[in-house]
Design a protein around this motif. Structure first.
Motif, PDB file in Angstrom:
ATOM      1  N   GLY A  18       0.931  -1.034   0.010  1.00  0.00           N
ATOM      2  CA  GLY A  18       0.012  -0.102  -0.081  1.00  0.00           C
ATOM      3  C   GLY A  18       1.041   1.278   0.118  1.00  0.00           C
ATOM      4  N   ILE A  19       1.902   1.054   0.663  1.00  0.00           N
ATOM      5  CA  ILE A  19       2.947   2.329   0.879  1.00  0.00           C
ATOM      6  C   ILE A  19       3.458   2.836  -0.428  1.00  0.00           C
ATOM      7  N   GLU A  20       3.692   1.506  -1.223  1.00  0.00           N
ATOM      8  CA  GLU A  20       4.385   1.654  -2.732  1.00  0.00           C
ATOM      9  C   GLU A  20       3.431   2.140  -3.682  1.00  0.00           C
ATOM     10  N   ALA A  21       2.186   1.691  -3.574  1.00  0.00           N
ATOM     11  CA  ALA A  21       1.107   2.282  -4.315  1.00  0.00           C
ATOM     12  C   ALA A  21       0.840   3.685  -4.044  1.00  0.00           C
ATOM     13  N   VAL A  22       1.093   4.296  -3.018  1.00  0.00           N
ATOM     14  CA  VAL A  22       0.949   5.698  -2.602  1.00  0.00           C
ATOM     15  C   VAL A  22       2.275   6.296  -3.433  1.00  0.00           C
ATOM     16  N   ASN A  23       3.436   5.649  -3.281  1.00  0.00           N
ATOM     17  CA  ASN A  23       4.814   6.301  -3.571  1.00  0.00           C
ATOM     18  C   ASN A  23       4.433   6.328  -5.319  1.00  0.00           C
ATOM     19  N   HIS A  24       3.597   5.478  -5.944  1.00  0.00           N
ATOM     20  CA  HIS A  24       3.478   5.301  -7.257  1.00  0.00           C
ATOM     21  C   HIS A  24       2.302   6.033  -8.043  1.00  0.00           C
ATOM     22  N   GLY A  25       1.714   6.765  -7.091  1.00  0.00           N
ATOM     23  CA  GLY A  25       0.631   7.741  -7.576  1.00  0.00           C
ATOM     24  C   GLY A  25      -0.674   7.474  -7.271  1.00  0.00           C
ATOM     25  N   ALA A  26      -1.008   6.451  -6.144  1.00  0.00           N
ATOM     26  CA  ALA A  26      -2.470   6.252  -5.819  1.00  0.00           C
ATOM     27  C   ALA A  26      -3.120   7.490  -5.033  1.00  0.00           C
ATOM     28  N   VAL A 265       0.287   7.809 -15.020  1.00  0.00           N
ATOM     29  CA  VAL A 265       0.588   8.529 -16.272  1.00  0.00           C
ATOM     30  C   VAL A 265      -0.791   8.960 -17.171  1.00  0.00           C
ATOM     31  N   LEU A 266      -1.362   7.895 -17.319  1.00  0.00           N
ATOM     32  CA  LEU A 266      -2.624   8.345 -18.334  1.00  0.00           C
ATOM     33  C   LEU A 266      -3.478   9.345 -17.763  1.00  0.00           C
ATOM     34  N   LEU A 267      -3.627   9.087 -16.471  1.00  0.00           N
ATOM     35  CA  LEU A 267      -4.758  10.160 -15.694  1.00  0.00           C
ATOM     36  C   LEU A 267      -3.915  11.519 -15.694  1.00  0.00           C
ATOM     37  N   ASP A 268      -2.795  11.787 -15.450  1.00  0.00           N
ATOM     38  CA  ASP A 268      -2.091  12.903 -15.260  1.00  0.00           C
ATOM     39  C   ASP A 268      -1.986  13.571 -16.741  1.00  0.00           C
ATOM     40  N   GLU A 269      -1.798  12.853 -17.741  1.00  0.00           N
ATOM     41  CA  GLU A 269      -2.047  13.438 -19.258  1.00  0.00           C
ATOM     42  C   GLU A 269      -3.297  13.925 -19.368  1.00  0.00           C
ATOM     43  N   ILE A 270      -4.496  13.684 -18.840  1.00  0.00           N
ATOM     44  CA  ILE A 270      -5.820  13.883 -19.244  1.00  0.00           C
ATOM     45  C   ILE A 270      -5.852  14.955 -18.340  1.00  0.00           C
ATOM     46  N   SER A 282      -2.217  14.949  -3.419  1.00  0.00           N
ATOM     47  CA  SER A 282      -1.120  15.834  -3.413  1.00  0.00           C
ATOM     48  C   SER A 282      -0.108  15.113  -3.921  1.00  0.00           C
ATOM     49  N   GLY A 283       0.970  16.020  -4.759  1.00  0.00           N
ATOM     50  CA  GLY A 283       2.290  15.449  -5.049  1.00  0.00           C
ATOM     51  C   GLY A 283       2.434  14.930  -6.601  1.00  0.00           C
ATOM     52  N   GLU A 284       3.628  14.893  -7.045  1.00  0.00           N
ATOM     53  CA  GLU A 284       4.008  14.475  -8.201  1.00  0.00           C
ATOM     54  C   GLU A 284       4.981  13.459  -8.114  1.00  0.00           C
ATOM     55  N   CYS A 285       4.857  12.425  -9.128  1.00  0.00           N
ATOM     56  CA  CYS A 285       5.613  11.040  -9.282  1.00  0.00           C
ATOM     57  C   CYS A 285       6.860  11.242 -10.301  1.00  0.00           C
ATOM     58  N   THR A 286       7.838  10.713  -9.788  1.00  0.00           N
ATOM     59  CA  THR A 286       8.958  10.540 -10.736  1.00  0.00           C
ATOM     60  C   THR A 286       8.989   9.117 -10.867  1.00  0.00           C
ATOM     61  N   PHE A 287       8.946   8.466 -12.082  1.00  0.00           N
ATOM     62  CA  PHE A 287       9.444   6.830 -11.935  1.00  0.00           C
ATOM     63  C   PHE A 287      10.598   6.642 -12.570  1.00  0.00           C
ATOM     64  N   HIS A 288      11.126   5.482 -12.092  1.00  0.00           N
ATOM     65  CA  HIS A 288      12.489   5.002 -12.584  1.00  0.00           C
ATOM     66  C   HIS A 288      12.530   3.977 -13.399  1.00  0.00           C
ATOM     67  N   PHE A 289      11.379   3.988 -13.931  1.00  0.00           N
ATOM     68  CA  PHE A 289      11.252   2.801 -15.140  1.00  0.00           C
ATOM     69  C   PHE A 289      10.073   2.997 -16.022  1.00  0.00           C
ATOM     70  N   GLN A 290       9.752   2.416 -16.988  1.00  0.00           N
ATOM     71  CA  GLN A 290       8.879   2.719 -17.916  1.00  0.00           C
ATOM     72  C   GLN A 290       7.714   1.784 -17.751  1.00  0.00           C
ATOM     73  N   PRO A 291       6.486   2.155 -17.149  1.00  0.00           N
ATOM     74  CA  PRO A 291       5.456   1.256 -16.754  1.00  0.00           C
ATOM     75  C   PRO A 291       4.798   0.836 -18.009  1.00  0.00           C
ATOM     76  N   ALA A 417      10.227   4.489  -7.652  1.00  0.00           N
ATOM     77  CA  ALA A 417       9.453   5.921  -7.804  1.00  0.00           C
ATOM     78  C   ALA A 417       9.527   6.797  -6.603  1.00  0.00           C
ATOM     79  N   GLU A 418       9.480   7.993  -6.836  1.00  0.00           N
ATOM     80  CA  GLU A 418       9.615   8.996  -5.800  1.00  0.00           C
ATOM     81  C   GLU A 418       8.379   9.804  -5.757  1.00  0.00           C
ATOM     82  N   ARG A 419       7.822  10.229  -4.889  1.00  0.00           N
ATOM     83  CA  ARG A 419       6.603  11.198  -4.833  1.00  0.00           C
ATOM     84  C   ARG A 419       6.973  12.470  -3.947  1.00  0.00           C
ATOM     85  N   HIS A 420       6.904  13.548  -4.342  1.00  0.00           N
ATOM     86  CA  HIS A 420       7.105  14.807  -3.631  1.00  0.00           C
ATOM     87  C   HIS A 420       6.032  15.979  -4.016  1.00  0.00           C
TER      88      HIS A 420
END
Length: 659
Positions: A18-26, A265-270, A282-291, A417-420
């Motif tokens: 769950g914590i990683e889900a938050v870190n990856h944009g949930a 990524v898809l929702l942020d584009e929208i 709140s916050g923006e995610c930076t991913f270190h991989f290509q989903p 991923a990082e979320r800030h």
């Protein structure tokens, strides 16, 4: 959640996922508690859920806990106590199926209607909203037009008490309408409505027509491909959905990281395209991989019924993960296979999982122990973990897929991923000294002061740049600098140790301000007097398993209330599954398909069929008007005898007017 907010709702098997889900944009995470969570192997302690909630709330992400099994009378009190414990742990909402919970002393926590409540019509959705449910999970089988009709029935989006529409956008598909499958209980005593499904839908079946002729042999005709609405998100938003749910409380960390990031990524584009919409946390995610959804286990993908009925929704050949085509066999040896990959740049890794279809179209897995590149043109020699003589029909020319890429797996085992949260920093010089104020993107602020007159800078040309650089070092905090403003009386020098302490204190106070501003989602108030349920009669299909649930429906005008299937009052043949999927249609034997076809029209009828798996036999009946299929059978005598029924006695006939 406001009506213009879009919520990405991710699953969690445990708190760490769950914590990683938050870190990856949930924007929200749903997770099972220690009991009553409809997934027998996905339980979590209240303490772990509290840890997850505390982490999620730092980003204004929400935590929803599943309390969505049907309950016996003796389970209502333990469920009530658990609800209060979860409330005290900081949980934002409970996802419920059993309406009996609405009749007991629950905490003032928001309630969401589980997908198990089988919401397919505007009338039922409106009823649940008026009964006090704040978010409702729609049936997966709905079309865009049906979703829009439900949205319209709920009234203005900004009306008080207006429910949020939630819809599954990714993951495994139950072939039955959720809450409308009883095969598992009838055959094994394991109830899907109580979190213990035996997954009869993934078994292979022989299909016979009404004359006993075999029309399909050893096919997984009830097994669906996996849901993927990546290409429909804009239309789903326009239809009224605001919460986008990913299936997968049994799934591993890599799945949750990857799929959450993909939809982030898809929702942020929208959101970039449509400024009238906003994200729910709140916050923006930076991913270190290509989903990439294809990298995780899947049975291939379908968008199911969102765009209308389609023929290719089933995974009839295998319920396993077929993977991606990677190449073909050029030769086999005593302990190796030579493969020519389709793309010369493709790299095969030690530990990769490969597979192929044998002559009976059964998927055969092949785990690589060692892989060696033969040349630079894409020829590889792989040494399987298992003996070669065990690989049936593996020969030259066979197409090979990869269903596990170890390089991908290892990448997601690391920090991915990082979320800030964006923040503005302002350093002011006052008569008392220096004051640093940090203001985040949500408007919260924290300040710290350094008393005394600051020193003049010895190198004025570099002073401002050094101050900005030092203040921007937010490091491992939640925040990332958007801008640093200096409001000073001249070029100043501040020792790094003092500036670091000033920054740390201001950030700590900002975090304290954010925590103080966190608030619970409001509990919706049911309409008074109680609104009437859309029907006045309930069969076993309504899953009423306790007297509080019976009281709920009676209060809402229902006159005849049958007990749930699990109470063992239905001993004869009944519908054990109701589904929008139609075996006749999938086998091109639907009367509507034959309509207008010369020489065929009128000769194809929706007669019953039979499913056979070993000694298990089920009847398929087709209701063509709503375009639905019923899987019919009866409860086994051994189940009736071995599984104690909960003693519930409801109305079996309509009561008299004097009753």
């Amino acid at each position: 959640m406001l009506p213009h907010h879009l919520e990405l709702l991710a699953p969690a098997r445990d708190a760490d996922i769950g914590i990683e889900a938050v870190n990856h944009g949930a924007d929200a995470v749903y997770i099972g508690g220690p009991s009553f969570g409809a997934r027998t192997s996905a339980d979590n302690s209240v303490a772990d859920i509290a840890r997850l909630a505390a982490y999620a709330h730092r980003f204004n992400s929400r935590i929803f806990v599943t309390l969505n099994t049907i309950l016996r009378d003796d389970e209502l009190e333990p469920a009530r106590k658990l609800a209060w414990q979860l409330y005290d742990a900081g949980v934002d909402a409970l996802i419920v199926q059993d309406m009996g919970l609405l009749e007991i002393d629950l905490p003032p926590i928001q309630l969401h209607a589980s997908t198990q409540t089988d919401i397919r019509t505007p009338e039922k959705a409106r009823f649940l909203q008026d009964a006090g449910l704040s978010q409702i999970v729609l049936a997966r089988e709905l079309t865009l037009q049906q979703i829009a009709a439900i949205d319209a029935a709920l009234g203005p989006k900004d009306a008080p008490g207006r429910a949020i529409l939630e819809f599954f956008v990714h993951g495994a598909l139950c072939v039955a309408y959720s809450g409308q499958c009883f095969i598992s209980h009838a055959h094994t005593g394991r109830s899907a409505n109580r979190g213990d499904c035996s997954q009869a839908c993934r078994l292979p079946y022989e299909v016979k027509d009404s004359q006993g002729r075999i029309v399909a042999h050893d096919k997984h005709v009830l097994s669906m491909k996996d849901n993927n609405q990546s290409n429909n998100l804009r239309e789903i938003i326009d239809a009224g959905v605001r919460s986008f749910k990913i299936e997968g409380r049994y799934k591993d960390m890599a799945y949750v990281k990857n799929i959450t990031a993909h939809y982030r990524v898809l929702l942020d584009e929208i959101l970039e395209e449509r400024p009238e919409l906003a994200r729910a946390s709140s916050g923006e995610c930076t991913f270190h991989f290509q989903p990439d959804p294809d990298q995780n286990f899947n049975r291939e993908f379908t968008d199911y019924f969102v765009q209308g009925r389609k023929e290719d929704i089933g995974a009839f050949d295998t319920p396993k993960n077929p993977g991606r085509p990677i190449g073909y066999v050029t030769a086999t040896g005593p302990n190796f296979v030579e493969l020519q990959v389709d793309d010369a740049d493709t790299v095969i890794h030690n530990g990769d999982g490969l597979c192929y279809l044998d002559l009976q179209k059964e998927l055969v897995g092949l785990q690589i122990n060692r892989a060696e590149a033969v040349n630079r043109k894409g020829l590889w020699r792989v040494f399987p973990k298992d003996p070669m003589d065990g690989f049936k029909d593996l020969r030259k020319g066979v197409q090979v897929n990869r269903n596990r890429d170890m390089d991908w797996v290892r990448g997601l085992e690391r920090k991915s991923a990082e979320r800030h949260i964006g923040a503005w920093l302002r350093l002011d010089e006052t008569a008392e000294g220096l004051t640093l104020t940090v203001t985040d993107e949500d408007g919260h602020s924290g300040s710290a002061s350094l008393p005394g007159t600051p020193q003049d800078a010895k190198d004025p040309s570099q002073a401002e740049a050094k101050l900005r650089e030092n203040l921007s070092r937010l490091g491992d905090t939640l925040f990332q600098p958007l801008d640093v403003a200096l409001n000073l009386r001249g070029p100043r020098f501040v020792p790094a140790s003092q500036l670091n302490a000033l920054r740390r204190e201001a950030v700590e106070r900002l975090e304290t301000a954010r925590a103080a501003a966190w608030h619970r989602l409001p509990r919706a108030k049911p309409v008074e007097p109680p609104v009437s349920y859309p029907e006045d009669t309930l069969t076993y299909l309504a899953n009423v398993f306790n007297h509080k649930a019976r009281d709920f429906y009676a209060k809402h005008g229902v006159k005849v209330i049958a007990a749930a299937y699990e109470s063992h009052e239905e001993e004869g043949e009944v519908s054990l599954m109701i589904t929008k999927h139609c075996v006749r249609f999938s086998l091109s034997l639907c009367p509507k398909q034959a309509k207008g076809v010369t020489g065929v029209q009128g000769t194809v009828r929706a007669e019953p069929m039979q499913l056979i798996n070993g000694k298990e036999k089920l009847t398929l009946r087709f209701d063509c008007k709503p375009c639905e299929m019923h899987v019919v059978g009866k409860i086994k005598r051994s189940v009736m005898n071995a599984v104690p029924a909960s003693p519930v006695t409801f109305y079996r006939t309509r009561p008299t007017t004097n009753a």
